[in-house]
Design an enzyme around this catalytic site. Sequence first.
Site, PDB file in Angstrom:
ATOM      1  N   THR A   1      -3.914  -8.011  11.014  1.00 10.90           N
ATOM      2  CA  THR A   1      -4.711  -7.350   9.701  1.00 10.90           C
ATOM      3  C   THR A   1      -6.113  -8.102   9.907  1.00 10.90           C
ATOM      4  OG1 THR A   1      -5.152  -7.431   7.240  1.00 10.90           O
ATOM      5  CG2 THR A   1      -3.620  -9.266   8.260  1.00 10.90           C
TER       6      THR A   1
ATOM      7  N   ASN B   1      -3.755 -12.219  16.099  1.00 14.02           N
ATOM      8  CA  ASN B   1      -4.718 -11.235  16.271  1.00 14.02           C
ATOM      9  C   ASN B   1      -5.460 -11.302  17.614  1.00 14.02           C
ATOM     10  OD1 ASN B   1      -6.820  -9.392  15.536  1.00 14.02           O
ATOM     11  ND2 ASN B   1      -6.214  -9.446  13.722  1.00 14.02           N
TER      12      ASN B   1
ATOM     13  N   HIS C   1       0.815  -1.165  -0.113  1.00 14.71           N
ATOM     14  CA  HIS C   1       0.058   0.090  -0.117  1.00 14.71           C
ATOM     15  C   HIS C   1       0.665   1.326  -0.028  1.00 14.71           C
ATOM     16  CE1 HIS C   1      -3.722  -2.290   1.553  1.00 14.71           C
ATOM     17  NE2 HIS C   1      -3.280  -2.514   0.574  1.00 14.71           N
TER      18      HIS C   1
HETATM   19  N1  APR Z   1      -1.535  -7.177  17.524  1.00 16.76           N
HETATM   20  C1  APR Z   1      -2.212  -7.943  16.491  1.00 16.76           C
HETATM   21  N2  APR Z   1      -3.247  -7.153  16.019  1.00 16.76           N
HETATM   22  C2  APR Z   1      -3.835  -6.346  16.401  1.00 16.76           C
HETATM   23  C3  APR Z   1      -3.463  -5.687  17.541  1.00 16.76           C
HETATM   24  C4  APR Z   1      -2.264  -5.952  18.089  1.00 16.76           C
HETATM   25  N3  APR Z   1      -1.619  -5.442  19.257  1.00 16.76           N
HETATM   26  N4  APR Z   1      -4.142  -4.407  17.756  1.00 16.76           N
HETATM   27  C5  APR Z   1      -4.868  -4.682  16.846  1.00 16.76           C
HETATM   28  N5  APR Z   1      -4.998  -5.929  16.069  1.00 16.76           N
HETATM   29  C6  APR Z   1      -5.624  -6.201  14.950  1.00 16.76           C
HETATM   30  C7  APR Z   1      -7.209  -6.137  15.249  1.00 16.76           C
HETATM   31  O1  APR Z   1      -8.140  -6.982  15.730  1.00 16.76           O
HETATM   32  C8  APR Z   1      -7.459  -5.724  13.538  1.00 16.76           C
HETATM   33  O2  APR Z   1      -8.030  -7.026  13.127  1.00 16.76           O
HETATM   34  O3  APR Z   1      -5.343  -5.645  13.967  1.00 16.76           O
HETATM   35  C9  APR Z   1      -6.398  -5.542  12.901  1.00 16.76           C
HETATM   36  C10 APR Z   1      -6.491  -4.236  12.184  1.00 16.76           C
HETATM   37  O4  APR Z   1      -7.247  -4.079  11.340  1.00 16.76           O
HETATM   38  P1  APR Z   1      -7.347  -2.762  10.126  1.00 16.76           P
HETATM   39  O5  APR Z   1      -7.166  -1.325  11.127  1.00 16.76           O
HETATM   40  O6  APR Z   1      -8.386  -3.073   9.201  1.00 16.76           O
HETATM   41  O7  APR Z   1      -5.917  -2.709   9.403  1.00 16.76           O
HETATM   42  P2  APR Z   1      -5.644  -3.741   8.307  1.00 16.76           P
HETATM   43  O8  APR Z   1      -6.014  -4.881   8.259  1.00 16.76           O
HETATM   44  O9  APR Z   1      -4.034  -3.409   8.072  1.00 16.76           O
HETATM   45  O10 APR Z   1      -6.254  -2.835   6.870  1.00 16.76           O
HETATM   46  C11 APR Z   1      -5.713  -3.117   5.792  1.00 16.76           C
HETATM   47  O11 APR Z   1      -6.835  -1.183   4.800  1.00 16.76           O
HETATM   48  O12 APR Z   1      -7.455   0.633   5.522  1.00 16.76           O
HETATM   49  C12 APR Z   1      -6.837   0.227   4.557  1.00 16.76           C
HETATM   50  O13 APR Z   1      -4.981   0.780   3.408  1.00 16.76           O
HETATM   51  C13 APR Z   1      -5.160   0.618   4.872  1.00 16.76           C
HETATM   52  O14 APR Z   1      -3.596  -0.869   4.924  1.00 16.76           O
HETATM   53  C14 APR Z   1      -4.819  -0.733   5.472  1.00 16.76           C
HETATM   54  C15 APR Z   1      -5.704  -1.992   4.828  1.00 16.76           C
END
Ligand code: APR
Length: 243
Positions: free
Chosen positions: A187, A212, A119
């Site tokens: 994620t 997660n 990204h």
């Molecule tokens: N350790 C592991 N996981 C965690 C932690 C932690 N300390 N804290 C939160 N999480 C998890 C949450 O439970 C959630 O499932 O991280 C995830 C974050 O999710 P999103 O905010 O949706 O992030 P992501 O999956 O990276 O989003 C993907 O979407 O918003 C767009 O481009 C942006 O790169 C991003 C993409």
Amino acid sequence: MDLPRTLISTFRGAAYPVVLTGSGISAESGVPTFREAQTGLWARFDPQELATPEAFARDPKLVWDWYAWRRKLVSEAQPNEGHLAIAAAQETFPNFTLVTQNVDGLHQRSGSSGVVELHGNICRTMCSVEGTEVETYNEGESPPLCPACGAPLRPDVVWFGEMLPYVALGVATEAARRSDVFLSVGTSSLVYPAAALPFEAIENGAMVVEINPGETPLTPHADYALRGRAGEVLPRLIRELSK
Ligand code: APR
């Protein structure tokens, strides 16, 4: 939480491990995840409505200022134990692929190399028309203008509705298709095409491990779902590997 023996032994014997990370791994460094509430000045804005080409066309100043705020957060953040554990694991496997959806550069700052950025990277700036990277611009403007063509500059990140970088996606897909162990860390497994990568690994018969604290659409398909924070689970996992 005890880590299952088969998980450890399979991981230890992996020839082509792949780790996919999302914003959860950087949450412990103080970088807010995309889907959690923003703080302070930005609390009333929804990131999913700012990170779009339409938002930038409508209000480039608002979008630039939001990214300037995120960029500052990122520059003040430090890699955490999760990033460091991945960098350590990378050292022990000759064919290790690290794919990230994060734009914060914290993997690189923790010592990982060859990071596949799906990204983009918030620290890079590009011309919104030409797509070329621009390193020097007037930081006092919001948004600054391209020194070559005068178009507004934007962060070099992939917005909702935009294509992912062709080469990075190709490398990530190939790695997932070849992988024998695939870790999905921090994620939400909601945003495609990144969310499809573990399924490519499953097709190849790989062991899929999710790290997660919460459940995601990948959880029922994973061989192991380790419920915990990346900064806590990853270092334990990596320590077990080297025993
Ligand atoms: N350790 C592991 N996981 C965690 C932690 C932690 N300390 N804290 C939160 N999480 C998890 C949450 O439970 C959630 O499932 O991280 C995830 C974050 O999710 P999103 O905010 O949706 O992030 P992501 O999956 O990276 O989003 C993907 O979407 O918003 C767009 O481009 C942006 O790169 C991003 C993409």
